[in-house]
Design an enzyme around this catalytic site. Structure first.
Site, mmCIF file in Angstrom:
data_model
loop_
_atom_site.group_PDB
_atom_site.id
_atom_site.type_symbol
_atom_site.label_atom_id
_atom_site.label_comp_id
_atom_site.label_asym_id
_atom_site.label_seq_id
_atom_site.Cartn_x
_atom_site.Cartn_y
_atom_site.Cartn_z
ATOM 1 N N PHE A 136 35.915 42.949 45.911
ATOM 2 C CA PHE A 136 37.461 43.052 46.135
ATOM 3 C C PHE A 136 37.828 44.721 46.105
ATOM 4 C CE2 PHE A 136 41.780 43.606 44.100
ATOM 5 C CZ PHE A 136 42.396 42.781 44.872
ATOM 6 N N ASP A 220 33.370 51.757 43.956
ATOM 7 C CA ASP A 220 34.774 51.410 43.453
ATOM 8 C C ASP A 220 34.729 51.185 42.078
ATOM 9 O OD1 ASP A 220 37.055 49.964 42.677
ATOM 10 O OD2 ASP A 220 37.086 49.016 44.722
ATOM 11 N N LYS A 249 43.307 52.006 36.911
ATOM 12 C CA LYS A 249 43.397 50.911 35.880
ATOM 13 C C LYS A 249 43.267 51.661 34.497
ATOM 14 C CE LYS A 249 41.718 46.606 38.136
ATOM 15 N NZ LYS A 249 42.789 45.504 37.848
HETATM 16 N N1 PLP Z 1 39.289 47.622 43.579
HETATM 17 C C1 PLP Z 1 38.907 46.848 42.453
HETATM 18 C C2 PLP Z 1 37.366 46.611 41.963
HETATM 19 C C3 PLP Z 1 39.881 46.245 41.674
HETATM 20 O O1 PLP Z 1 39.325 45.217 40.630
HETATM 21 C C4 PLP Z 1 41.133 46.374 41.993
HETATM 22 C C5 PLP Z 1 42.272 45.581 41.290
HETATM 23 O O2 PLP Z 1 41.994 44.556 40.530
HETATM 24 C C6 PLP Z 1 41.629 47.266 42.966
HETATM 25 C C7 PLP Z 1 40.551 47.741 43.743
HETATM 26 C C8 PLP Z 1 43.094 47.459 43.468
HETATM 27 O O3 PLP Z 1 43.653 48.086 42.459
HETATM 28 P P1 PLP Z 1 45.369 47.872 42.355
HETATM 29 O O4 PLP Z 1 45.681 46.442 42.067
HETATM 30 O O5 PLP Z 1 45.720 49.032 41.420
HETATM 31 O O6 PLP Z 1 45.667 48.324 43.682
#
Ligand code: PLP
Length: 405
Positions: A136, A220, A249
């Protein structure tokens, strides 16, 4: 609980998400209070966001001080906290002097920047981008294209082209890789997929394979960063040097912020006019993130994440619940793998007992509490979670019979 707010959710908010589970009005430390004054132990932390817990004095003071000093000037100008945070993130990530930082306001924005970085690397000669199935990376059109979940993509096609999805094995990567690949995107632990770790040695192999073909390795760290797994960033457990990482986050501890951190040659790819964000890296967000990171370091929260994570996992093992197959993850990013698709029922039962947890998917309960939790919170979690598991286990008769047979 008062119910009028649920009508307001239904009438006034876009229906992009399911029903909200509670109306929270206040938080302090690892606890939340709902509109009726009921207290909950928060073992979700806003999905790995509130690294210092709620209303931590350091966070509150940083926001108040910076709001009273300077909030926003646009990216035509720089501010001291922005420059200080960029330097700090470079240091924590080990990017060294050649590293650079781009600021956005969310995880998706950090990954959008990383996607553009990948396009700038090699241009038309490298049209392929590789990402992992089930990973994700966000819900904007660019990051959705990187997100290996067909059901999420399906209503929004056509996707931004060029992304191919692979199984999380070294063999699949070897087979897919060639000199037309611009980048490989990986989550070191696939949080949304159910806190799934990569196979041992995957990141080291991915580093070697991408380097051999001149492709970028982009990690990521949006869910795994800011100390949650016991290192500042999870890739550091593997001892590798990526070309870029994305963070969000927990870096802001509840203040919206995201960033792309580039290493080495990848730091020279963006040039003036290629990307930007009005709010990205403003003084308020960056001063707050600086304070959050300083407190994580001062209070030894990387070590605490390891110790408390072990305690939480031991406590779950000790429950010997017939519902629990295993625990996964690292530090305070924990997936409780279930023997039946009852995660949503467990979340509901936990909430009834005053505990907030989350269903990462039907068969995994996710825990991502504040990094500040101590013995009291771990003991209380154990008590409340075992009650929730027991409630659900009695309604899952085959499991109970199997386990006692
Ligand atoms: N990448 C990862 C691994 C995530 O866990 C998340 C959100 O849960 C995102 C990207 C996207 O972040 P945001 O919700 O702040 O756009």
């Amino acid at each position: 609980m008062s119910t009028g707010w649920q009508d307001a959710v239904d009438q006034d908010l876009v229906r992009n998400a399911g029903a909200r589970l509670a109306l929270f009005t206040r938080g302090e430390g690892a606890y939340l209070w709902d509109v009726d004054g009921r207290r909950y132990l928060d073992f979700l932390g806003g999905i790995a966001v509130t690294s210092l817990g709620h209303a931590h004095p350091v966070f509150v003071e940083a926001v108040a001080r910076q709001a009273a000093t300077l909030t926003h000037v646009s990216n035509y100008f720089a501010t001291p906290p922005q420059l200080d945070l960029a330097a700090r993130l470079k240091t924590l990530a080990g990017a060294g002097p050649s590293g650079r930082v781009y600021f956005g306001n969310s995880g998706a924005e950090a990954n959008e920047a990383a996607f553009k970085l990948a396009r700038l690397h090699g241009g038309a000669a490298r049209p392929r981008i590789l990402a992992l199935r089930d990973a994700f990376h966000g819900r904007t059109m660019g990051t959705l294209a990187l997100t290996g979940k067909p059901a999420m993509q399906e209503p929004f096609g056509p996707m931004v082209p060029g992304v191919e999805f692979l199984d999380s094995t070294v063999a699949a990567l070897e087979e897919a890789m060639d000199d037309r690949v611009a980048a490989l995107f990986v989550e070191p632990i696939k949080g949304e997929a159910g806190v799934l770790e990569l196979p041992d040695g995957y990141l080291a192999a991915a580093r070697e394979i991408t380097a051999r073909h001149g492709a970028l390795l982009i990690v990521d760290e949006i869910q795994t960063g800011a100390g949650r797994t016991g290192a500042w960033f999870a890739f550091q457990h593997a001892g590798i040097r990526p070309d870029a990482i994305t963070v969000a986050k927990g870096i802001g501890g509840g203040f919206p912020i995201g960033a792309l951190i580039t290493f080495d040659g990848a730091s020279d790819l963006f040039y003036p006019g290629t990307h930007g964000s009005t709010f990205g890296g403003n003084a308020l967000a960056t001063a707050t993130a600086l304070a959050v990171l300083a407190e994580i370091e001062r209070a030894g929260l990387l070590e605490n994440a390891v110790v408390r994570g072990d305690q939480v996992r031991d406590a779950i093992d000790a429950m010997a619940s017939p519902l629990v197959a295993a625990t996964r993850g690292r530090g305070l990013l924990i997936g409780v793998a279930l023997r039946a698709p009852v995660a949503a029922e467990i979340v509901t039962a936990a909430q009834r007992h005053g505990l907030v947890v989350n269903a990462a998917n039907a068969e995994t309960v996710r825990l991502a509490p504040a990094l500040t939790i101590g013995d009291v919170e771990v003991d209380e979690f154990a008590e409340l979670f075992s009650r929730a598991l027991a409630d659900v286990a009695v309604h899952t008769p085959t499991l109970t019979t199997e386990a006692s047979a």
